[in-house]
Design an enzyme around this catalytic site. Structure first.
Site, PDB file in Angstrom:
ATOM      1  N   LYS A 208     -57.986 -35.465  38.840  1.00 34.34           N
ATOM      2  CA  LYS A 208     -56.846 -36.300  38.471  1.00 34.34           C
ATOM      3  C   LYS A 208     -55.505 -35.312  38.540  1.00 34.34           C
ATOM      4  CE  LYS A 208     -55.520 -38.293  34.177  1.00 34.34           C
ATOM      5  NZ  LYS A 208     -56.061 -38.935  32.911  1.00 34.34           N
ATOM      6  N   ARG A 270     -63.157 -37.822  31.142  1.00 32.36           N
ATOM      7  CA  ARG A 270     -64.484 -38.081  30.740  1.00 32.36           C
ATOM      8  C   ARG A 270     -64.777 -39.602  30.938  1.00 32.36           C
ATOM      9  NH1 ARG A 270     -61.433 -35.858  27.217  1.00 32.36           N
ATOM     10  NH2 ARG A 270     -61.230 -36.724  25.280  1.00 32.36           N
ATOM     11  N   GLU A 355     -66.205 -33.756  23.830  1.00 29.63           N
ATOM     12  CA  GLU A 355     -64.610 -33.546  24.020  1.00 29.63           C
ATOM     13  C   GLU A 355     -63.979 -34.506  23.441  1.00 29.63           C
ATOM     14  OE1 GLU A 355     -63.766 -31.915  28.100  1.00 29.63           O
ATOM     15  OE2 GLU A 355     -62.528 -33.519  28.225  1.00 29.63           O
ATOM     16  N   HIS A 386     -92.417 -30.044  24.841  1.00 31.89           N
ATOM     17  CA  HIS A 386     -93.355 -29.096  25.175  1.00 31.89           C
ATOM     18  C   HIS A 386     -92.446 -27.732  24.975  1.00 31.89           C
ATOM     19  CE1 HIS A 386     -97.159 -31.020  26.383  1.00 31.89           C
ATOM     20  NE2 HIS A 386     -95.910 -31.807  26.990  1.00 31.89           N
TER      21      HIS A 386
HETATM   22  C1  G6Q Z   1     -61.879 -34.856  30.796  1.00 28.41           C
HETATM   23  C2  G6Q Z   1     -61.151 -33.486  30.561  1.00 28.41           C
HETATM   24  C3  G6Q Z   1     -61.651 -32.494  31.751  1.00 28.41           C
HETATM   25  C4  G6Q Z   1     -61.222 -32.850  32.937  1.00 28.41           C
HETATM   26  C5  G6Q Z   1     -61.167 -31.521  34.105  1.00 28.41           C
HETATM   27  C6  G6Q Z   1     -60.824 -31.749  35.353  1.00 28.41           C
HETATM   28  O1  G6Q Z   1     -61.521 -35.780  29.952  1.00 28.41           O
HETATM   29  O2  G6Q Z   1     -59.787 -33.840  30.707  1.00 28.41           O
HETATM   30  O3  G6Q Z   1     -62.780 -32.356  31.697  1.00 28.41           O
HETATM   31  O4  G6Q Z   1     -61.739 -33.921  33.612  1.00 28.41           O
HETATM   32  O5  G6Q Z   1     -60.624 -30.527  33.552  1.00 28.41           O
HETATM   33  O6  G6Q Z   1     -59.689 -32.178  35.389  1.00 28.41           O
HETATM   34  P1  G6Q Z   1     -58.787 -32.602  36.769  1.00 28.41           P
HETATM   35  O7  G6Q Z   1     -59.557 -33.962  37.063  1.00 28.41           O
HETATM   36  O8  G6Q Z   1     -57.526 -32.964  36.509  1.00 28.41           O
HETATM   37  O9  G6Q Z   1     -59.052 -31.413  37.821  1.00 28.41           O
END
Ligand code: G6Q
Length: 554
Positions: A208, A270, A355, A386
């Site tokens: 992201k 997430r 989270e 198990h």
């Molecule tokens: C999710 C968190 C976290 C994030 C990762 C990757 O809700 O913010 O798990 O997705 O740290 O982040 P980037 O997509 O920015 O690389």
């Protein structure tokens, strides 16, 4: 909109009082008092059958929980989310994963801008790209078709795609290989590519922010591996695509933004598997399969938005989770899918739930005086039976369980001794819930002829709560519905606990800490260390172990 402290609310106190009556009651008594309980305490909608009759509640509990939800303005908060209000208040963002799966006919405004056309434009681009790769029209640098897809990302940019690929493997292109690289441990990358031909391998860099250390490190490793094998920097154009909100970062890395699929700040990591972060899922199951999955999510979104609280699946799940967490004092929840394809579902849920609701202050920044998010964990059944089920049956802690099963398997195999292996699997699921709830009394154990000394060991107290979720068959549609059930149930819990389920400051901290330490590990001479004595010693010991290993002393 600020609410009074949760534990001072009359509805909370009413639940406390009620707990004094129902807490000591055994599920055996509750079932005996109401022969229809196993049918009455169920809800069936949008393809899911949810049996919560084995939870330690009665009609009064459910009524009081709904009153609490009303007092916490759950219906208004649900509407605020769907409307695009900035309910992620600590980050000043809207929370609109629901917009990712809404049809084009819907209009969802963020700051006055309708986001639906943007969502569908990206989906169309993803579909066109997926079709080109799947059909062989998209060729690698040397003219070979793409047979391997490696998605590089971490956390929210990894766990959803991994889980969805595993869950929907049966619907995936079997002549293509899909792998996922997340860990900054080089082993993850090395093992993912060791038997692959770079000429047939496409990397999707999912981030992201496009600043995450692990993902960028692995992306650079991937580029070095790919370019070394293909012998030409220009090959990046045919072997790398990016999924991000950061066009500048993507182009700085060397990926043409024409090969970038975007998303938006109102999609939390997430909650992003329905955005272009799910490109690997679409490549695996095709655009139609992906759309079916989105339709499944949307069906649950509509249900969550419109069903009355007493029949609202995520609301019920969320309120029962609050009940177990805060009144039964259960610190964990076990998620137990009796479906091998859902083997990564518990791992995915760990991030989604922990989270989101691992928070210690309210929206107003006040420290809470009650427990928030429980620990989620689990493994597919019957394997878990198990190993850790022993503790769930006879340990000293209460572990509420979510059993998940399907009417039909995707791999029917005749069982030894008749029937189908799937019947055997489901017999186990059903029997476990029954045993947890009802246990086995000392008298029952004695009646089996057990020697007196062994009676306490073979007695099962029972009264261990569980919920059972059944669906006809694992399809892309039902997977979407199931995930949305948990997503919204997490939100319901967050609303009651008055926390921000959509920020993740703890994760941000981790991202910063490693940056300081790495400089101390790689400095040529030992730098001046100003941590605590344990951290200083660990840094020194690691440097020594590494240097000895490199110089051959170790
Ligand atoms: C999710 C968190 C976290 C994030 C990762 C990757 O809700 O913010 O798990 O997705 O740290 O982040 P980037 O997509 O920015 O690389």
């Amino acid at each position: 909109m600020s609410q009074p402290p949760l534990t001072t609310m009359p509805q909370w106190q009413a639940l406390r009082q009620h707990f004094a009556t129902i807490g000591p009651k055994h599920l055996r008594e509750l079932f005996a008092a109401d022969p229809q309980r196993g049918v009455r305490l169920t809800v069936e909608d949008v393809g899911l059958y949810l049996d919560y009759s084995k939870q330690r509640v009665d009609a009064d509990t459910l009524h009081l929980l709904r009153e609490l939800a009303e007092a916490c303005q759950l219906p208004q908060r649900i509407e605020a989310m769907f409307r695009g209000d900035k309910i992620n208040s600590t980050e000043g963002r809207a929370v609109l994963h629901v917009a990712l799966r809404a049809p084009t006919t819907e209009k969802i405004l963020v700051d006055g801008h309708d986001v639906e056309p943007d969502v569908h434009e990206v989906l169309e681009r993803m579909a066109a790209f997926s079709e080109r790769v799947r059909s062989g029209a998209w060729l690698g640098h040397t003219g070979r078709r793409i047979r391997n897809v490696i998605s590089i990302g971490i956390g929210g940019s990894d766990l959803g795609p991994v889980m969805a690929y595993e869950a929907l493997r049966d619907y995936s292109r079997r002549d293509m290989t899909f792998r996922f690289v997340s860990n900054v441990d080089g082993t993850d990358f090395a093992e993912a590519v060791r038997d692959l031909d770079a000429a047939e391998t496409l990397f999707i860099i999912c981030s992201k922010t496009f600043t995450t250390l692990e993902t960028l490190t692995n992306a650079h490793a991937a580029r070095a591996w790919s370019v070394a094998a293909l012998g030409d920097e220009k090959s990046v154009a045919k072997h790398f695509v990016a999924v991000s909100t950061n066009a500048e970062g993507v182009s700085k890395f060397g990926i043409d933004t024409a090969n970038m699929f975007g998303f938006w700040d109102w999609v939390g990591g997430r909650y992003s598997m329905d955005s272009s972060i799910g490109l690997s899922t679409m490549l695996a199951i095709g655009a139609d399969g992906f759309r079916e999955m989105l339709a499944g999510f949307h069906a649950m979104d509509e249900h969550f938005r419109h069903a009355p609280l007493e029949k609202n699946l995520p609301a019920l799940m969320g309120l029962l989770a609050v009940w177990n967490n805060n009144f039964l004092d259960a610190a964990t929840v076990a998620v137990l899918p009796y479906e091998q394809y859902l083997k990564r579902f518990p791992a995915y849920l760990q991030q989604l739930t922990m989270e989101s609701n691992g928070k210690h202050v309210t929206l107003d920044g006040k420290v809470v005086d009650y427990n928030t998010g429980p620990i989620y964990w689990g493994e597919p059944g019957t394997n878990g039976q198990h190993s850790f089920y022993q503790l769930i049956h006879q340990g000293t802690r209460i572990v509420p369980c979510d059993f998940i099963g399907f009417g039909q398997t995707l791999n029917p195999l005749p069982a030894q001794g008749g029937g189908d292996q799937h019947d055997l699997l489901m017999a186990n699921l059903i029997a476990q819930g029954e045993a947890l709830a009802f246990g086995k009394t000392a008298d029952e154990v004695r009646a089996e002829g057990t020697p007196e000394a062994l009676v306490p060991h073979r007695t099962f107290e029972g009264n261990r709560p569980s919920t059972t979720i059944l669906a006809a068959k694992l399809t892309p549609h039902i997977l979407g519905t199931l995930i949305a059930l948990y997503e919204h149930s997490v939100f319901v819990q967050g609303v009651i606990w008055d926390i921000d389920s959509f920020d993740q400051w703890g994760v941000e901290l981790g991202k910063q800490l490693a940056r300081t330490t790495i400089a101390e590990l790689v400095a040529a001479d030992e730098p001046k260390l100003a941590h605590d004595s344990s951290t200083n010693a660990l840094i020194r010991r690691y440097r020594q172990l590494r240097d000895d290993a490199i110089s051959g002393k170790a």
